[in-house]
Scaffold this motif. Structure first.
Motif, PDB file in Angstrom:
ATOM      1  N   LEU B 388      38.994  50.204 -53.489  1.00 16.80           N
ATOM      2  CA  LEU B 388      37.879  51.250 -52.797  1.00 16.80           C
ATOM      3  C   LEU B 388      37.369  52.086 -54.084  1.00 16.80           C
ATOM      4  N   LEU B 393      33.238  53.951 -53.705  1.00 15.17           N
ATOM      5  CA  LEU B 393      33.173  54.580 -52.192  1.00 15.17           C
ATOM      6  C   LEU B 393      33.956  55.961 -52.458  1.00 15.17           C
ATOM      7  N   PRO B 394      33.129  56.955 -51.971  1.00 19.57           N
ATOM      8  CA  PRO B 394      33.313  58.378 -51.791  1.00 19.57           C
ATOM      9  C   PRO B 394      34.122  58.419 -50.832  1.00 19.57           C
ATOM     10  N   PRO B 395      35.284  59.335 -50.854  1.00 22.19           N
ATOM     11  CA  PRO B 395      35.272  60.577 -51.984  1.00 22.19           C
ATOM     12  C   PRO B 395      36.419  59.821 -52.662  1.00 22.19           C
ATOM     13  N   PHE B 399      33.899  56.896 -57.291  1.00 21.36           N
ATOM     14  CA  PHE B 399      32.615  57.192 -56.848  1.00 21.36           C
ATOM     15  C   PHE B 399      32.054  58.294 -57.740  1.00 21.36           C
ATOM     16  N   ILE B 400      32.716  59.370 -58.103  1.00 22.94           N
ATOM     17  CA  ILE B 400      32.341  60.312 -58.962  1.00 22.94           C
ATOM     18  C   ILE B 400      31.672  59.814 -60.167  1.00 22.94           C
ATOM     19  N   PHE B 403      28.804  57.479 -59.840  1.00 18.82           N
ATOM     20  CA  PHE B 403      27.425  58.526 -59.351  1.00 18.82           C
ATOM     21  C   PHE B 403      26.852  59.102 -60.790  1.00 18.82           C
ATOM     22  N   LEU B 404      27.669  59.296 -61.626  1.00 19.10           N
ATOM     23  CA  LEU B 404      27.235  60.130 -62.704  1.00 19.10           C
ATOM     24  C   LEU B 404      26.714  59.169 -63.776  1.00 19.10           C
ATOM     25  N   PHE B 406      25.491  56.152 -62.913  1.00 18.42           N
ATOM     26  CA  PHE B 406      24.164  55.673 -62.245  1.00 18.42           C
ATOM     27  C   PHE B 406      23.118  56.319 -62.587  1.00 18.42           C
ATOM     28  N   GLY B 407      23.550  57.924 -62.413  1.00 24.68           N
ATOM     29  CA  GLY B 407      22.573  59.076 -62.657  1.00 24.68           C
ATOM     30  C   GLY B 407      22.226  59.010 -64.008  1.00 24.68           C
ATOM     31  N   VAL B 422      23.565  49.048 -59.537  1.00 24.81           N
ATOM     32  CA  VAL B 422      23.642  49.240 -57.856  1.00 24.81           C
ATOM     33  C   VAL B 422      23.969  47.768 -57.341  1.00 24.81           C
ATOM     34  N   SER B 425      27.496  46.676 -57.821  1.00 23.06           N
ATOM     35  CA  SER B 425      28.347  47.247 -56.901  1.00 23.06           C
ATOM     36  C   SER B 425      28.508  46.550 -55.796  1.00 23.06           C
ATOM     37  N   GLY B 471      38.563  62.406 -56.776  1.00 24.50           N
ATOM     38  CA  GLY B 471      37.440  62.658 -55.902  1.00 24.50           C
ATOM     39  C   GLY B 471      37.079  63.522 -55.024  1.00 24.50           C
ATOM     40  N   LEU B 472      37.965  64.483 -54.521  1.00 27.84           N
ATOM     41  CA  LEU B 472      37.888  65.551 -53.713  1.00 27.84           C
ATOM     42  C   LEU B 472      37.549  66.769 -54.588  1.00 27.84           C
ATOM     43  N   PRO B 474      36.296  66.939 -57.951  1.00 25.39           N
ATOM     44  CA  PRO B 474      35.985  66.542 -59.391  1.00 25.39           C
ATOM     45  C   PRO B 474      35.370  67.514 -60.171  1.00 25.39           C
TER      46      PRO B 474
END
Lengths: 484, 485
Positions: B388, B393-395, B399-400, B403-404, B406-407, B422, B425, B471-472, B474
């Motif tokens: 996962l 997937l978060p958290p 995912f972090i 996220f960064l 893609f950001g 995206v 994914s 994840g929790l 970061p």
């Protein structure tokens, strides 16, 4: 602290269940029931101490989580979310009671169930976009397992379809979140509501559509609804209750919490499309429901139809229409939750959901009959029961703005009367099917899980202000914000 | 005393090299003495980790006559290399697909590859870049061939032939660059490039492309990914785990270094790189969906993951660099964790009393995972977490990172890159969830609980804790990275 307690309680329950040996099924059930019960008490006390006339965020908490990215653990409730929190805690408790009939792998079931509750509640109380997204996604994984492991029919297929559909939607939403972040450099929804309206209209429209896709799949808006009948039908009863009662609302809540306040100009631009989509949902869902022979699938399609009224109300941007939409979210949760519980009661006894297989049950199981009548009539929008109020308000609010769409959508109510009366007739009336002549009536546990919803359906139908007063100030504030 | 200073700052690599040589010697003299080799390996690893901790406090800068650069970037990659060596060491300890007689050599080679990985991240000179890559490659060829079956030898040979070819290409690129600029040092190349005429610039673009081809081989970037599935499938699982993380991270580090030198060329290379990044992730994901062998599936998954990682590089920004580092740390734990679980399942020992080949019980088919949640609940739950996280997937840590990344694509105004990532994914979810489905959802024959070796349990526990923890929380990782920068 009450909101953190609200989130922490089911999470601790999740940890607690994980630590139990998997053979002590009774204790696991008790833990889950007590935890969801306590969460319900917290939810009710939250609603009781909520100040309905204030438009500000209440019970707010704000802690830095990832300061480098400006992500905060920021939670709070206002008129838009308080009824949803109440609905979630209520349905989570009642569906937990219904979960006692789960007969295998109970430890995993209740652990995932409690994790699901954390995710659902978190989605409704999060005021930070990042946090919102995390909770939004946290819902997916337990839901996948709950449908996939304990479901029936083509459960693997349905669970997978649900997972992929919703994830695809939320990934597009993620793109929107990132684009927004690099424009506004904050995830805080209250701050974004200030920055968002000043963005370039084209950008607002793009962002609105990106978020729309994520939310629309969850609602579900036609043509993104195809996961819904599969998932609802194949999920075990308590999970169907939460799917229809809470998860669909996450989508429409997203419009209220994010799309409308952050991109008000785009929301006005999109309103005609929203109204049209609402009408399609109402009419299409209603007619497809009429064609169903499977009780559960019929209720699932009726959800598509009923969620159309939410979209229609949202498109009006009038206090009546928006209040109707939010109220419809609440009442649909209670009515459809009750319907799925009743379908489950029948299925547990007969192991069939084919409407043709029943008949004359009204003479056999009087308590069940009373419940089914009330929920069925509420679902078709009988005045005096709660379903009527939400639909009436959303139609009344929308008629002045989109008269044609509103006029067409009344067809959906006719369809609802047709399919619901068919259900009542085929299941309860007519000659008694000898196979079920000795069917036992609802047990005390089943009654406990249905009666609170029964009471709410009647109560809100007779005195809707009971819910409306909680949300009205929040709705007015939102409309003022959107219309500038 | 300059040399003394340099040696002190390079002490972790020295310790690792000494340990590697000692291990190779020891395994020649004391065959089958598993405890001795394990002891030497872990002692070396701990000393190296301790000294790496210590040398962080020393001043940054070039060392050994500017051949290598010890800065904050190399410091992150040194930790990544050491971390992957340690976790792979745990996996090798119980690997049944490596001949026990060769375990000492395997551990020695592993440490050697670790030194190479660190050097790749430190290289500040084309010569050093080539030497470090060859050190990693030669070690890897041997490690891939360590298994006793024929597939392993075939994989090693394929890997070697492809690698040798690419080395040649890269050397040719380097020689062109040297011809055009007259220097091998990265900093001087940068200076020289700024003063070149149009013809020489074109030569340099060609040189840069050839150079990048060599690095693309290490990262398994399309179109230099062809060796990946075969080598991954044939190699012992622990070695596959190493290949999927170590050389990828070090390759990216070296790409970053090289691109600093080739900065003036970037404008001309960027469009191709962006396109190849999109192709890499798409090809990896799409092909992975149809794989039925877990190692091949993970091989294509790592190609796709390399595509995500490359986003951080092609956007050419600080946000991108940070995202790349965060995702690499997350990737180290989630990917090695997944391979640890795969090793546990595929190398499940046959029940006592039955004469069976080592892989008779598990096998490498996806079917081996059927019903795992009932046979080994903790292992299945961990693997679900890793998958996962790989799916983003978060958290969870993945995912972090995503996220960064893609950001970073959004921030750098690469909307198609972000959109491709995206969509990818969503595709990737299909095959990651398929394994979860087999473990948890699918009907499974009831069978006995599965024993899991202690060292694998340790590796899985470390990776799972890191995947969930990062994840929790970061911000801890981000803070560590910002301290280094």
């Amino acid at each position: 602290m009450i909101l953190s307690a609200l989130l922490l309680l089911p999470f601790l329950g999740f940890i607690g269940v994980l630590l139990m040996p998997k053979t002590s099924v009774r204790s696991i059930r008790r833990i889950a029931t007590v935890i969801t019960g306590l969460t319900l008490i917290l939810g009710v006390s939250l609603a009781a101490t909520f100040q309905p006339h204030l438009t500000t965020i209440q019970f707010e908490e704000r802690l830095a989580w990832i300061p480098q990215l400006g992500v905060f653990y920021h939670v709070g409730v206002d008129g838009l979310s308080i009824t949803m929190v109440l609905l979630t805690t209520l349905l989570a408790f009642l569906a937990c009671l219904a979960s006692w009939s789960i007969m295998e792998r109970q430890k995993e079931y209740f652990a995932l169930y409690l994790l699901l509750e954390v995710g659902m509640l978190g989605t409704f109380v999060a005021l930070d976009l990042f946090l919102f997204y995390v909770f939004w996604e946290v819902v997916l994984v337990p839901m996948y397992f709950l449908i996939g492991i304990w479901g029936g029919g083509r459960r693997e297929y349905s669970a997978f379809k649900f997972f992929v559909y919703t994830l695809a939607g939320s990934l597009v939403m993620l793109l929107g979140i990132l684009t927004l972040y690099f424009q506004a450099h904050t995830f805080d929804l209250t701050m974004l509501a200030v920055v968002g309206p000043s963005l370039d209209l084209r950008l607002q429209q793009f962002l609105f559509l990106a978020f729309f896709l994520g939310f629309a799949i969850k609602v579900p808006v036609f043509p993104f609804h195809t996961w819904l009948p599969d998932a609802h039908v194949d999920a075990p009863t308590p999970v169907s209750v939460l799917l229809a009662g809470v998860l669909l609302k996450m989508g429409s809540y997203g419009f209220l919490r994010i799309s409308y306040p952050l991109f008000p100009h785009a929301a006005q631009w999109f309103a005609p499309a929203m109204a049209t989509l609402g009408v399609i949902n109402i009419v299409y869902g209603g007619f497809v429901a009429m064609a169903q022979t499977d009780f559960k699938r019929l209720v699932a399609y009726s959800s598509v139809s009923h969620m159309g009224f939410v979209l229609l109300g949202l498109s009006s941007l009038t206090p009546e229409g928006m209040n109707g939409a939010l109220l419809q979210m609440f009442t649909h949760g209670t009515i459809t939750g009750g319907m799925f519980l009743l379908v489950g009661v029948l299925y547990d006894r007969t192991h069939t959901r084919q409407l043709d297989a029943f008949g004359g049950l009204g003479a056999v199981v009087p308590r069940y009959t009373a419940c089914l009548y009330v929920f069925g009539l509420a679902s078709l929008g009988l005045p005096g029961l709660s379903g009527f109020v939400g639909e009436f308000l959303s139609l009344a609010g929308t008629f002045g703005v989109w008269p044609w769409q509103t006029a067409v959508s009344v067809l959906g109510i006719v369809a609802a009367a047709a399919y619901m009366l068919t259900v009542l007739q085929r299941v309860l009336l007519g000659p008694v099917n000898p196979r079920w002549a000795h069917m036992p009536d609802m047990t005390v546990r089943e009654l406990i899980s249905v009666v609170p919803l029964f009471v709410l359906v009647v109560l809100v139908g007779v005195y809707p202000l009971f819910v409306l007063s909680l949300q009205d100030a929040g709705i007015h504030a939102l409309i003022r914000h959107v219309l500038g | 005393m300059m040399l003394g200073d340099d040696l002190l700052r390079w002490a972790p690599e020295l310790w690792l090299s000494a340990g590697a040589l000692l291990l190779l010697l020891a395994s020649v003299t004391t065959r089958r003495a598993r405890h001795v080799t394990s002891l030497i390996f872990w002692a070396t690893w701990c000393i190296a980790a301790g000294s790496l901790w210590f040398v962080q406090l020393l001043p940054h800068g070039a060392a050994f006559s500017h051949l290598i650069l010890l800065d904050s970037l190399s410091s992150v990659f040194r930790w990544l290399a050491l971390g992957s060596v340690g976790l792979v060491g745990l996996l090798l300890a119980r690997a049944s697909d490596v001949d026990p007689a060769w375990r000492g050599e395997a551990l020695g080679l592993l440490l050697m590859v670790g030194v190479g990985l660190m050097l790749m991240a430190e290289a500040n000179h084309l010569l050093m870049a080539y030497l470090s890559m060859e050190l990693v490659s030669l070690g890897s060829y041997c490690l891939v061939g360590l298994s006793r079956d024929a597939r392993s030898s075939e994989a090693a040979l394929k890997y070697f032939l492809f690698g040798a070819l690419v080395s040649g290409i890269m050397l040719f690129g380097m020689s062109l660059l040297f011809g055009a600029t007259g220097t091998l040092s990265f900093a001087e190349i940068w200076n020289a490039l700024a003063r070149l005429n149009e013809l020489s610039v074109r030569v340099c673009v060609l040189a840069a492309a050839l150079l990048l081809a060599g690095l693309a081989f290490k990262i398994s970037m399309v179109p230099f990914h062809l060796w990946t599935p075969d080598a991954y499938e044939g190699a012992p699982i622990a070695v596959t785990a190493l290949l999927s993380v170590g050389p990828k991270a070090a390759g990216l580090a070296l790409v970053l270094r090289v691109m600093v030198a080739l900065g003036p060329m970037w404008e001309r290379l960027a469009p191709t790189m962006v396109l190849l990044t999109i192709v890499t992730m798409t090809l990896g994901n799409v092909v992975a969906v149809s794989q039925r062998n877990i190692k091949r599936m993970l091989a294509y998954s790592t190609i796709a993951q390399a595509g995500y990682l490359l986003i951080g590089f092609v956007v050419n920004s600080n946000v991108g660099l940070e995202a790349l580092l965060v995702y690499l740390v997350a990737y180290l734990f989630m990917n090695l964790g997944a391979f640890a679980c795969v090793q546990a399942v595929c190398q499940e020992p046959a029940p006592a009393g039955e004469e069976a080949a080592p892989q008779a019980v598990g096998g490498e088919s996806l079917e081996a995972f059927r019903g795992l949640s009932r046979r080994a609940p903790a292992l299945a739950a961990s693997l679900a977490v890793f998958l996962l996280s790989l799916a983003g997937l978060p958290p969870l840590a993945g995912f972090i990172g995503k996220f960064l990344l893609f950001g970073a694509a959004v921030e750098a105004h690469h909307p198609f890159l972000a959109l491709a990532a995206v969509l990818n994914s969503a595709v990737a979810l299909a095959y990651y969830v398929n394994i979860i489905r087999l473990m948890y959802v699918a009907e499974a024959p009831e069978s006995a609980p599965m024993p899991v070796a202690l060292s694998i349990r340790a590796a899985v526990a470390i990776c799972a804790a890191a995947t969930i923890g990062l994840g929790l929380w970061p911000h801890l990782l981000l803070e560590w990275l910002s301290h280094l920068a």
